[in-house]
Design an enzyme around this catalytic site. Structure first.
Site, short mmCIF file in Angstrom:
data_model
loop_
_atom_site.label_atom_id
_atom_site.label_comp_id
_atom_site.label_asym_id
_atom_site.label_seq_id
_atom_site.Cartn_x
_atom_site.Cartn_y
_atom_site.Cartn_z
N CYS A 180 17.21 12.44 -53.91
CA CYS A 180 18.68 12.52 -53.97
C CYS A 180 19.26 12.79 -52.58
O CYS A 180 19.19 13.92 -52.07
CB CYS A 180 19.08 13.63 -54.93
SG CYS A 180 20.86 13.89 -54.98
N CYS A 219 22.21 15.28 -52.55
CA CYS A 219 21.81 16.69 -52.70
C CYS A 219 21.16 17.21 -51.42
O CYS A 219 21.40 18.34 -51.01
CB CYS A 219 20.79 16.86 -53.82
SG CYS A 219 21.12 15.92 -55.30
N ASP A 220 20.30 16.42 -50.79
CA ASP A 220 19.41 16.95 -49.75
C ASP A 220 19.62 16.38 -48.36
O ASP A 220 19.00 16.86 -47.41
CB ASP A 220 17.95 16.71 -50.17
CG ASP A 220 17.60 17.43 -51.47
OD1 ASP A 220 18.19 18.50 -51.71
OD2 ASP A 220 16.78 16.91 -52.24
#
Ligand code: NAP
Length: 340
Positions: free
Chosen positions: A161, A164-165
């Site tokens: 992701c 997200c990261d």
């Protein structure tokens, strides 16, 4: 208890927190006319249509409010947003619109279904629902490479992701695996943070659309390694390097990188329905052109039933169609009961 963000809507992180805390327990078992499993574009669109038909649908979010779309930093091909729209933002808008007409979004996870008799039963983290109709929109999950080191280093350099990261890789070296739209789109997103982004693909042709390919190929931070697979992901506490193999020459090499993002497709989240609904060899639920599954009153929409298009707009369309059909089905049941 529902946790809501500043706009009064439940955010993805709130949802995870709620699941972890095991809150939002139902006190009584509940009966609903329309139960929607999954809160991505398909599920929330189904909820909107069912709510406007005054069927008071309940949506069980599962693990990911907004579905996979909520993990996409920018969606540029959903009509009505000429400048693009953030995936999480679009999910919140879908939710708000469905709730405005009376849909209820519950942070709850379905585990088991019983479609053998009506009303249908759905067992969840918090109890049991009975439902006259069920719309399945459980979406799909990322496919893993299944190579040594992948599981151990997930969250320690390996991710599925970018939204997200990606931030964790500011001024760092990142590798991406995949050659489809997801790999290209997310690679371009990570160029915002990383010092370099190298896309590793097992062939020398890409599936990604022409616009994305052109953008990536012209980007100064992007590099490409083709005809190559990752055979090993190596590191102790964190990712240190990848072992690569050229599939044409057989040559093996080492590639040092701080991050590895894997975007090699998705698999439908339909395990719960095995033996209960007809599905394809790949696990996609079989539906006809009315979104009907093999059980009357049970519908499927979005990526759980769509191996072909898998777009936010097509999933939303399938969700709307499923809810329209569920409404017609409920009307026909009512007519039957009046005449019997
Ligand atoms: P995809 O189109 O199925 O592409 C998967 C990529 O991963 C392919 O390039 C495939 O290689 C590669 N791959 C598969 N298994 C692999 C393995 N074990 N090892 C190495 N490489 C592997 O998946 P996606 O990119 O997630 O896209 C899914 C769907 O969503 C598509 O229909 C796509 O158009 C859509 N989507 C659209 C957008 C957009 O329109 N903006 C954005 C994201 C996704 P091969 O090519 O060799 O098979």
């Amino acid at each position: 208890m529902h946790v809501r963000n500043k706009k009064g809507h439940i955010g993805v992180s709130d949802m995870v927190e709620l699941n972890l805390l095991g809150q939002n327990k139902m006190t009584d078992d509940k009966h609903v006319k329309v139960l929607v499993l999954g809160a991505g574009p398909a599920g929330l669109s189904a909820a909107l249509y069912a709510a406007r038909a005054e069927l008071a649908p309940v949506v069980l979010t599962g693990m990911q409010l907004g579905g996979q779309a909520a993990l996409t930093h920018l969606i540029e091909n959903y009509p009505g947003f000429p400048e693009g729209v953030g995936g999480a933002q679009l999910g919140e808008l879908f939710q708000k619109q469905a709730e405005h007409f009376g849909a209820k979004v519950e942070f709850d996870m379905a585990h088991e279904v019983d479609f053998s008799q009506r009303p249908y039963k759905v067992t969840t983290d918090s109890g049991e629902y009975t439902a006259d109709t069920v719309i399945i929109s459980t979406g799909a999950s990322s496919v893993h490479l299944n190579v040594p080191g992948e599981e151990e280093l997930t969250g320690r350099g390996v991710s599925y992701c970018a939204t997200c990261d990606g931030w964790f890789f500011k001024d760092k070296k990142v590798a991406i695996v995949g050659g489809g739209d997801s790999a290209f789109e997310e690679a371009l997103f990570i160029t915002r943070y990383a010092s370099s982004v190298t896309l590793i693909h097992r062939r020398d042709e890409f599936r990604a659309g022409a616009i994305l390919q052109k953008r990536a190929q012209e980007h100064p931070k992007m590099n490409f390694i083709t005809n190559t697979i990752v055979t090993d992901i190596v590191g102790t506490d964190k990712l240190e390097h990848l072992k690569l193999k050229n599939v044409v020459t057989g040559e093996e090499s080492t590639f040092e990188t701080d991050g590895l993002f894997i975007f090699i497709g998705h698999t439908p989240n339909t395990q719960m329905f095995e033996g209960k609904l007809e599905m394809s060899d790949l696990g996609y639920l079989k539906v006809n052109d009315k979104m009907e599954t093999s059980v009357p009153g049970v519908y499927a929409a979005g990526e759980a039933a769509d191996p072909n298009f898998r777009q936010v707009v097509t999933s939303a369309g399938m969700g709307a169609a499923a809810a329209i059909q569920a409404t017609r089905y409920l009307e026909s049941l009512e007519e039957e009961s009046v005449h019997s």
